[in-house]
Design a protein around this motif. Sequence first.
Motif, short mmCIF file in Angstrom:
data_model
loop_
_atom_site.label_atom_id
_atom_site.label_comp_id
_atom_site.label_asym_id
_atom_site.label_seq_id
_atom_site.Cartn_x
_atom_site.Cartn_y
_atom_site.Cartn_z
N ALA A 1 -3.22 -9.27 0.52
CA ALA A 1 -3.53 -8.62 -0.64
C ALA A 1 -4.41 -7.27 0.15
N LEU A 2 -5.11 -7.44 1.27
CA LEU A 2 -5.71 -6.26 1.81
C LEU A 2 -4.68 -5.56 2.45
N ASP A 3 -3.76 -5.79 2.97
CA ASP A 3 -2.76 -5.06 3.50
C ASP A 3 -2.03 -4.17 2.35
N LEU A 4 -1.75 -4.90 1.31
CA LEU A 4 -1.12 -4.36 0.17
C LEU A 4 -2.17 -2.91 -0.32
N VAL A 5 -3.43 -3.47 -0.34
CA VAL A 5 -4.22 -2.20 -0.76
C VAL A 5 -4.22 -1.02 0.43
N GLU A 6 -4.21 -1.31 1.39
CA GLU A 6 -4.33 -0.37 2.65
C GLU A 6 -3.23 0.33 2.78
N SER A 7 -1.98 -0.25 2.52
CA SER A 7 -0.63 0.47 2.87
C SER A 7 -0.13 1.10 1.69
N GLY A 8 -0.48 0.74 0.44
CA GLY A 8 0.06 1.37 -0.72
C GLY A 8 1.53 1.45 -0.96
N ALA A 9 2.15 2.46 -1.10
CA ALA A 9 3.61 2.80 -1.46
C ALA A 9 4.22 2.99 -0.32
N GLN A 10 3.34 2.79 1.06
CA GLN A 10 4.11 3.18 2.18
C GLN A 10 5.26 2.22 2.74
N LEU A 11 6.42 2.85 3.19
CA LEU A 11 7.61 2.12 3.62
C LEU A 11 7.36 1.59 4.97
N ARG A 12 7.58 0.32 5.46
CA ARG A 12 7.37 -0.01 6.75
C ARG A 12 8.25 -0.98 7.01
N SER A 13 8.54 -1.18 8.00
CA SER A 13 9.59 -2.35 8.62
C SER A 13 8.88 -3.70 8.37
N CYS A 14 9.74 -4.62 8.47
CA CYS A 14 9.47 -6.01 8.25
C CYS A 14 8.40 -6.45 9.32
N GLU A 15 8.64 -6.05 10.75
CA GLU A 15 7.48 -6.34 11.69
C GLU A 15 6.15 -5.58 11.44
N ASP A 16 6.32 -4.42 10.93
CA ASP A 16 5.21 -3.47 10.82
C ASP A 16 4.26 -4.14 9.62
N VAL A 17 4.80 -4.78 8.74
CA VAL A 17 4.19 -5.24 7.60
C VAL A 17 3.38 -6.32 8.03
N THR A 18 3.92 -7.31 8.85
CA THR A 18 3.38 -8.59 9.42
C THR A 18 2.20 -8.06 10.50
N THR A 19 2.51 -6.83 11.05
CA THR A 19 1.32 -6.58 12.05
C THR A 19 0.22 -6.18 11.28
N GLY A 20 0.18 -5.49 10.23
CA GLY A 20 -0.72 -5.23 9.39
C GLY A 20 -1.41 -6.24 8.71
N ILE A 21 -0.69 -7.16 8.25
CA ILE A 21 -1.37 -8.28 7.77
C ILE A 21 -2.23 -9.06 8.92
N ILE A 22 -1.47 -9.48 10.02
CA ILE A 22 -2.24 -10.11 11.26
C ILE A 22 -3.59 -9.30 11.39
N ALA A 23 -3.77 -8.03 11.33
CA ALA A 23 -4.71 -7.26 11.69
C ALA A 23 -5.93 -7.47 10.71
N HIS A 24 -5.62 -8.31 9.50
CA HIS A 24 -6.54 -8.57 8.65
C HIS A 24 -6.86 -10.04 8.51
N LEU A 25 -6.39 -10.77 9.15
CA LEU A 25 -6.65 -12.19 9.50
C LEU A 25 -8.16 -12.25 10.38
N LEU A 26 -9.04 -11.73 9.64
CA LEU A 26 -10.42 -11.82 10.38
C LEU A 26 -11.27 -13.34 10.28
#
Length: 378
Positions: free
Chosen positions: A353-378
């Motif tokens: 959910a946090l990654d969705l809010v942060e990324s918005g409509a930005q187009l990213r690769s499958c790997e980049d989306v996961t990297t963003g999500i992992i960054a929010h696993l606090l």
Amino acid sequence: MSASQKSVRIAMMPGDGIGVEVMTQAVRVLEKLREQDALPLSWDSLEWPSTAWHQEHGQMMPDDALQRVCEYDALLLGALGDPGPITDSGRYRLPDGVSLAPLLTFRKGLDLWACERPARLLPGAQRYLADPRAEQVDMLVIRENSEGEYVNQGGRLQQGTPHEVATQLEIFTRRGTERLIRHAFIRARERLNSRGQDRRYFCAEKGHAPAQVCLITKRNAQPAWGELYTEVFAEVCQEFPEIGITHQLVDAACMKFVQCPWEFDVVVASNLHGDILTDLAAVLSGGLGLAPSCNINPDSAQMPALFEPTHGSAPDIAGQGKANPAAMLLTSAMMLEWLGFAASAERLRQAVALDLVESGAQLRSCEDVTTGIIAHLL
């Protein structure tokens, strides 16, 4: 299943098309959670079921596949179907009845009689409906998974001739109907206890109620099983006086899913009707890239449950790194919760959910989306 057990084993089954790509990302996230939360998880990656296995062995999976998966506590499946890419006209591909057959084998063979598909519009997800109330969409569709329209009974006589006749038998049992409907009411009660009394849903008998179960049938055209569902629904609902009830014919339900999806809480449907409605519900919650799914036996954890994102193998984008892994990661969260790791599951949902809010409509690769999500696993 207790989270305190020594080890929990998962069978990773990437399957076909983008299933391979999103499974790779699921492993990255599960490795991170295992490290952060000291989860007693281990897993094996299986080459079957898959079209590639069929190409080599003449079948989607080994003859003893059902027995072998019983060694695991959960099954995580990527996708089955056309492996793509669609630009390769000579690719090895199979009829849907062959490539998707393992799903029915697992659901029936492991007695996974309930399919749960939540549809909740997360902040940051694409909203396809203009009405701002669409932001309130938060429903759970529960689909019968072991009988009904998908029992695969029937055949074709005089095939290929002008006199060909095709039959497709549907089977509905009182036992299967009752356990499905009771589970829907139990889940409605659990959701009510979790969120409190704030929401109000329409109920024909009570006016409004803080929770609701909506029964889907087509009893006007299919009265035999439709009336069976209706009668059992009327009996079971007496055990849950705090839960509102309503009934929709499946065609009217499709219309109201678009008109006013925020008016649905828990929806219970037959195998076919649930299959159709959940794809529509997925769009209401942001698209198939955000739609998780699980196949479970709510009465028993003796057999492994099967977890799979709602999307298919997506041959149009397979191999391009464009697949959204969020559906697979939300599915992984459902798996973690089923296995007893509720806190880790919720952290993963919040990270998506946090990654969705942060990324918005930005187009990213499958790997980049996961990297963003992992960054929010606090």
